[in-house]
Design a protein around this motif. Structure first.
Motif, short mmCIF file in Angstrom:
data_model
loop_
_atom_site.label_atom_id
_atom_site.label_comp_id
_atom_site.label_asym_id
_atom_site.label_seq_id
_atom_site.Cartn_x
_atom_site.Cartn_y
_atom_site.Cartn_z
N VAL A 96 0.82 -1.22 0.00
CA VAL A 96 0.00 0.00 0.00
C VAL A 96 0.86 1.26 0.00
O VAL A 96 0.68 2.13 -0.86
N ILE A 132 -7.77 -1.31 -1.24
CA ILE A 132 -7.60 -0.37 -0.12
C ILE A 132 -7.43 1.05 -0.62
O ILE A 132 -8.01 2.00 -0.07
N ASP A 169 -9.98 4.18 -0.08
CA ASP A 169 -9.48 5.42 0.52
C ASP A 169 -9.95 6.64 -0.28
O ASP A 169 -10.30 7.67 0.30
N GLN A 188 -14.47 -1.21 7.28
CA GLN A 188 -13.25 -0.74 6.63
C GLN A 188 -13.52 0.55 5.87
O GLN A 188 -12.78 1.53 5.99
N GLN A 199 -11.93 4.17 6.89
CA GLN A 199 -10.98 4.83 6.01
C GLN A 199 -11.39 6.26 5.64
O GLN A 199 -10.68 6.93 4.90
N PRO A 212 -4.36 5.37 4.41
CA PRO A 212 -4.43 3.99 3.90
C PRO A 212 -3.32 3.09 4.42
O PRO A 212 -3.53 1.90 4.64
N SER A 226 -3.98 -0.24 6.55
CA SER A 226 -3.47 -1.54 6.12
C SER A 226 -2.78 -2.28 7.26
O SER A 226 -2.88 -3.51 7.36
#
Length: 281
Positions: free
Chosen positions: A100, A156, A160, A220, A224, A229, A233
């Motif tokens: 990430v 992810i 975000d 999640q 976020q 991010p 993670s």
């Protein structure tokens, strides 16, 4: 029956992998998750304070894109579990904790310090020790889990971008619906179906749909809104610790000394990659 009582994602997935195909498993669980979140959508919006953030139309295209990525990542994860242990699957999947910030640097021009690159090297060594010390080569299931980690990295970063300015609850409904419908269609087309095996896998599907997908991925997206991010993670990567722990406790899986060393190095990489990260304003 132990996984039904404990309700742990990788344990449930490991049991389901021996019963039904990856597309069928993910299609049914994501449709279940879509129904769950849609049913409680007004309540969740009030609870999270996002009642005025966008319409269903605003989240349609981002939700479709995220749903496709989520299905691919989940398919690779579920397929990989057939050829490796739940503990190893959890740790290899957690490689996204390093990917990430690296992807943020390469594609989003987010600067990262020396610790990120050191974590990449450390995690790479850990991944090798975890995956292949006995045979000298990376096994097929380990490769699938690593590809899964790449897909979850993309997911992810997409979440975000979306969660900060759109309704994360409605976004979750759309991505679950897309992943569920497409997964179920592909399962019906390419995987053998049996009512008996579906009944056997029902507890795993119920847990993975209601808790792991419906609650986990929705929270999640909500979380976020305010979390960097990279920070998100590392929190999410704790699944690797629990998958190894409960794989040992519940499924009686064992790991060699080299594999345990790989776990330690990957967890160290997780911690190292977070040094110096600043909390979002």
């Amino acid at each position: 029956d132990v996984y039904k009582r404990q309700g742990l994602a990788f344990i449930a997935q490991s049991v389901a992998a021996d019963l039904i195909g990856p597309f069928t498993f993910n299609g049914t669980r994501f449709l279940l998750a879509a129904g769950e979140v849609a049913l409680f959508c007004p309540l969740l919006e009030r609870w999270t304070g996002v009642t005025s953030k966008g319409t269903w139309q605003d989240v349609l295209l981002p939700g479709i894109g995220a749903g496709l990525i989520l299905l691919l990542a989940s398919y690779l994860q579920q397929a990989g579990i057939r050829y490796t242990t739940a503990g190893k699957a959890g740790f290899i999947t957690s490689f996204y904790v390093v990917l990430v910030p690296v992807a943020g640097l390469l594609f989003l021009r987010q600067k990262s310090g020396w610790n990120i690159w050191a974590a990449v090297v450390l995690a790479g060594v850990g991944l090798y020790l975890l995956s292949s010390p006995e045979h000298g080569t990376v096994q097929f299931g380990d490769l699938l889990e690593f590809l899964c980690a790449i897909c979850f990295t993309v997911h992810i970063l997409v979440v975000d971008r979306v969660a900060s300015h759109l309704n994360p609850i409605r976004f979750s409904v759309i991505q679950f619906l897309v992943a569920g419908l497409l997964g179920l269609i592909l399962g019906l087309l390419f995987e053998p179906q049996s009512l008996e095996t579906l009944k056997e896998a029902a507890p795993a599907i119920l847990y993975a749909g209601i808790c792991s997908a419906g609650l986990g991925y929705t929270l999640q997206a909500v979380g976020q809104r305010d979390a960097d991010p990279a920070v998100a993670s590392v929190i999410m990567s704790l699944e690797s610790v629990f998958s190894a722990l409960f794989g040992y406790l519940l499924l009686k899986e064992t790991m060699t000394a080299s594999e345990l060393s790989g776990c330690v190095l990957m967890f160290a990489a997780v911690l190292l990659s977070q040094l110096g990260n600043q909390k979002r304003e």
